[in-house]
Write a protein that holds these residues in place. Structure first.
Motif, PDB file in Angstrom:
ATOM      1  N   GLY A  83       0.425  -0.914   0.259  1.00 50.20           N
ATOM      2  CA  GLY A  83       0.104   0.305   0.614  1.00 50.20           C
ATOM      3  C   GLY A  83       0.875   2.011  -0.314  1.00 50.20           C
ATOM      4  O   GLY A  83       0.764   2.229   0.368  1.00 50.20           O
ATOM      5  N   ASP A  84       2.456   1.351  -0.164  1.00 44.72           N
ATOM      6  CA  ASP A  84       2.877   2.064   0.122  1.00 44.72           C
ATOM      7  C   ASP A  84       2.436   2.822  -1.381  1.00 44.72           C
ATOM      8  O   ASP A  84       2.790   4.333  -1.261  1.00 44.72           O
ATOM      9  CB  ASP A  84       4.316   2.566  -0.216  1.00 44.72           C
ATOM     10  N   GLY A  85       2.126   2.402  -2.348  1.00 42.47           N
ATOM     11  CA  GLY A  85       1.577   3.199  -3.270  1.00 42.47           C
ATOM     12  C   GLY A  85       3.020   3.797  -4.572  1.00 42.47           C
ATOM     13  O   GLY A  85       2.858   4.635  -5.826  1.00 42.47           O
ATOM     14  N   LEU A  86       3.737   3.441  -5.087  1.00 40.23           N
ATOM     15  CA  LEU A  86       5.182   3.882  -4.928  1.00 40.23           C
ATOM     16  C   LEU A  86       6.139   3.117  -6.444  1.00 40.23           C
ATOM     17  O   LEU A  86       7.011   3.214  -7.293  1.00 40.23           O
ATOM     18  CB  LEU A  86       6.391   3.706  -3.897  1.00 40.23           C
ATOM     19  N   SER A  87       5.119   1.524  -6.568  1.00 31.84           N
ATOM     20  CA  SER A  87       5.686   1.198  -7.224  1.00 31.84           C
ATOM     21  C   SER A  87       6.634   0.733  -7.986  1.00 31.84           C
ATOM     22  O   SER A  87       8.018   0.368  -8.925  1.00 31.84           O
ATOM     23  CB  SER A  87       5.257   1.678  -8.922  1.00 31.84           C
ATOM     24  N   THR A  88       7.236   0.604  -6.155  1.00 29.97           N
ATOM     25  CA  THR A  88       9.392  -0.392  -6.711  1.00 29.97           C
ATOM     26  C   THR A  88       8.530  -1.817  -7.172  1.00 29.97           C
ATOM     27  O   THR A  88       8.157  -2.901  -6.925  1.00 29.97           O
ATOM     28  CB  THR A  88       9.514   0.301  -5.250  1.00 29.97           C
ATOM     29  N   PHE A  89      10.076  -2.170  -7.764  1.00 29.80           N
ATOM     30  CA  PHE A  89      10.333  -3.531  -7.436  1.00 29.80           C
ATOM     31  C   PHE A  89      10.022  -4.338  -6.214  1.00 29.80           C
ATOM     32  O   PHE A  89       9.710  -3.682  -5.219  1.00 29.80           O
ATOM     33  CB  PHE A  89      11.558  -3.524  -8.066  1.00 29.80           C
ATOM     34  N   ASN A  90      10.420  -6.078  -6.695  1.00 22.70           N
ATOM     35  CA  ASN A  90       9.853  -6.808  -5.449  1.00 22.70           C
ATOM     36  C   ASN A  90      10.849  -6.909  -4.165  1.00 22.70           C
ATOM     37  O   ASN A  90      12.005  -8.311  -4.458  1.00 22.70           O
ATOM     38  CB  ASN A  90       9.011  -8.043  -5.726  1.00 22.70           C
ATOM     39  N   ILE A  91      11.415  -6.260  -3.528  1.00 22.02           N
ATOM     40  CA  ILE A  91      11.999  -6.187  -3.329  1.00 22.02           C
ATOM     41  C   ILE A  91      11.811  -6.733  -1.694  1.00 22.02           C
ATOM     42  O   ILE A  91      13.268  -8.242  -1.593  1.00 22.02           O
ATOM     43  CB  ILE A  91      12.330  -4.586  -2.327  1.00 22.02           C
ATOM     44  N   SER A  92      11.200  -7.200  -1.044  1.00 17.78           N
ATOM     45  CA  SER A  92      11.059  -7.972   0.268  1.00 17.78           C
ATOM     46  C   SER A  92      11.240  -9.419  -0.913  1.00 17.78           C
ATOM     47  O   SER A  92      11.888 -10.455  -0.321  1.00 17.78           O
ATOM     48  CB  SER A  92       9.709  -7.810   0.467  1.00 17.78           C
ATOM     49  N   THR A  93      10.851  -9.965  -2.140  1.00 14.44           N
ATOM     50  CA  THR A  93      10.322 -11.441  -2.814  1.00 14.44           C
ATOM     51  C   THR A  93      12.479 -11.634  -3.097  1.00 14.44           C
ATOM     52  O   THR A  93      12.411 -11.905  -3.050  1.00 14.44           O
ATOM     53  CB  THR A  93      10.383 -11.372  -3.988  1.00 14.44           C
ATOM     54  N   ALA A  94      12.978  -9.986  -3.407  1.00 16.73           N
ATOM     55  CA  ALA A  94      14.529 -10.346  -3.551  1.00 16.73           C
ATOM     56  C   ALA A  94      15.440 -10.663  -2.352  1.00 16.73           C
ATOM     57  O   ALA A  94      16.236 -11.777  -1.927  1.00 16.73           O
ATOM     58  CB  ALA A  94      14.448  -9.516  -4.421  1.00 16.73           C
ATOM     59  N   VAL A  95      14.965 -10.281  -1.594  1.00 13.19           N
ATOM     60  CA  VAL A  95      15.531 -10.032  -0.268  1.00 13.19           C
ATOM     61  C   VAL A  95      15.388 -11.768   0.472  1.00 13.19           C
ATOM     62  O   VAL A  95      15.981 -12.219   0.654  1.00 13.19           O
ATOM     63  CB  VAL A  95      14.355  -9.546   1.310  1.00 13.19           C
ATOM     64  N   ARG A 112      -0.812 -11.769  -5.243  1.00 13.68           N
ATOM     65  CA  ARG A 112      -0.985 -11.417  -6.473  1.00 13.68           C
ATOM     66  C   ARG A 112      -1.266  -9.757  -6.504  1.00 13.68           C
ATOM     67  O   ARG A 112      -1.205  -9.221  -5.433  1.00 13.68           O
ATOM     68  CB  ARG A 112      -1.733 -11.641  -7.590  1.00 13.68           C
ATOM     69  N   LYS A 113      -0.596  -9.292  -7.608  1.00 10.76           N
ATOM     70  CA  LYS A 113      -1.103  -7.653  -7.354  1.00 10.76           C
ATOM     71  C   LYS A 113      -2.041  -6.631  -7.016  1.00 10.76           C
ATOM     72  O   LYS A 113      -2.983  -7.885  -7.619  1.00 10.76           O
ATOM     73  CB  LYS A 113       0.092  -6.910  -8.482  1.00 10.76           C
ATOM     74  N   VAL A 114      -2.445  -6.071  -6.265  1.00 12.49           N
ATOM     75  CA  VAL A 114      -3.883  -5.650  -5.825  1.00 12.49           C
ATOM     76  C   VAL A 114      -3.648  -3.629  -5.995  1.00 12.49           C
ATOM     77  O   VAL A 114      -4.042  -3.623  -7.561  1.00 12.49           O
ATOM     78  CB  VAL A 114      -4.084  -5.520  -4.766  1.00 12.49           C
ATOM     79  N   SER A 115      -2.668  -3.251  -5.709  1.00 10.01           N
ATOM     80  CA  SER A 115      -2.480  -1.917  -6.313  1.00 10.01           C
ATOM     81  C   SER A 115      -1.025  -1.576  -6.902  1.00 10.01           C
ATOM     82  O   SER A 115      -0.544  -0.328  -7.218  1.00 10.01           O
ATOM     83  CB  SER A 115      -2.813  -1.261  -4.557  1.00 10.01           C
ATOM     84  N   SER A 116       0.039  -2.500  -5.828  1.00 10.80           N
ATOM     85  CA  SER A 116       1.037  -2.181  -7.023  1.00 10.80           C
ATOM     86  C   SER A 116       1.043  -2.333  -8.400  1.00 10.80           C
ATOM     87  O   SER A 116      -0.172  -2.938  -8.402  1.00 10.80           O
ATOM     88  CB  SER A 116       1.556  -3.021  -5.991  1.00 10.80           C
TER      89      SER A 116
END
Length: 341
Positions: A83-95, A112-116
């Protein structure tokens, strides 16, 4: 079903843990109509949830949650509220992949994506990691590869009763917060990105009541629900029952301050390509460093590092010497041969 409860909430009363549990139990059984549920969620959004309510709601969700059975002493999750709405890549998934390459057992909870621009399930499919596994397959993956993905709809099937109300409301509700508190592998060690740092202490106290051991709740001052590379980050830590708050910035970990535009993507394919570039050592500095910083925090909560600083150094080395890339390639090869769903 909720008329009395709604009247109490309108009179500025709060629910006990048991009352909150009973309400969530009714919701998960489909006993609460869409209009009443929408009203209930709206009131909670307006005044905020108490610690007792969060604990009760989570226990109600967990009652109806499908779980995976495992024998790991420490399992880490990097699922945030979104919900941060900043459209970043999936950082936590890479982590999550980086942590698994460094012998941390990871049960990544996600959807899956909702608002991202890209959900964790969406990007993992591009990365060659199966997401729609059974609980038994997920447990096998955790044991044999060190990482598994827990696709939320497979484990929280009772959430179907809240889908219409959430969609019609169109804003963040208590369920955004409850997701990271309801890991199907019962992960007690987490890095949780939250959209509002004001929730930090409340969530930390709720997690303590729910049995969590070491958790970092992080919010960048740029609005990012990760440890930020472009701004300071507010960090609320739960460790051994103690809750503390601090602020960190990339420079104290030997990382250069980056730019948000360098970590933003438009879709899941772009996200996957950027993650692969991080693993291969060809990504831009901001993308690489934000993975290093957040993975360093993951090593800290997972007990593999005595501090975020130490974790950061371990991740730097693992990316530079090819440990992460080799693990990712072997993970794909193993999973392709295993014929998971």
């Amino acid at each position: 079903m909720l008329k009395t409860t709604l009247n109490r909430l309108l009179n500025e009363e709060t629910l006990t843990e048991q009352e909150a549990f009973e309400v969530m139990d009714l919701i998960m059984q489909g006993e609460v109509g869409t209009e009443q549920l929408s009203s209930f969620l709206s009131i909670l959004r307006f005044r905020g949830e108490t610690v007792d309510e969060l604990v009760g709601f989570t226990k109600g969700m967990r009652k109806h949650m499908r779980t995976i059975q495992h024998t790991e002493e420490i399992v880490v999750d990097t699922c945030g509220t979104g919900g941060d709405g900043l459209s970043t890549f999936n950082i936590s998934t890479a982590v999550a992949i980086v942590l698994a390459s460094l012998d941390v057992k990871v049960a990544k909870h996600g959807n899956r994506k909702v608002s991202s621009a890209s959900g964790s399930a969406d990007v993992l499919e591009y990365l060659g990691v199966p997401v729609n596994t059974t609980a038994e397959q997920a447990a096998h993956m955790l044991s044999h590869t060190g990482m598994t993905f827990l696709f939320a709809p497979n484990y929280h099937q009772a959430m179907k009763h809240a889908v219409t109300a959430r969609r019609e409301l169109g804003f963040r509700t208590a369920f955004n917060v409850l997701g990271p508190l309801s890991n199907p592998a019962n992960a007690r060690h987490q890095v949780i990105g939250i959209y509002d740092t004001a929730l930090g202490e409340k969530l930390a106290r709720a997690l303590h009541e729910l049995g969590s051991q070491h958790v970092l709740l992080v919010t960048g001052k740029d609005g990012l629900d990760e440890l930020s590379i472009s701004e300071q980050t507010d960090v609320v830590e739960l460790k051994d029952g103690k809750v503390t708050r601090t602020t960190v910035e990339p420079e104290q970990f030997g990382l250069k301050r980056g730019q948000l535009k360098d970590i933003q993507v438009q879709n899941s394919l772009q996200s996957a390509k950027l993650i692969q570039a991080v693993f291969e050592g060809t990504a831009n500095d901001s993308a690489r460093d934000i993975v290093i910083l957040n993975a360093g925090a993951g090593l800290f909560v997972g007990g593999k590092a005595s501090s975020i600083e130490e974790g950061v150094e371990q991740v730097k080395t693992a990316l530079e010497d090819g440990t992460v890339h080799h693990y990712y390639q072997s993970l794909r090869h193993t999973l392709e041969g295993a014929h998971y769903a």
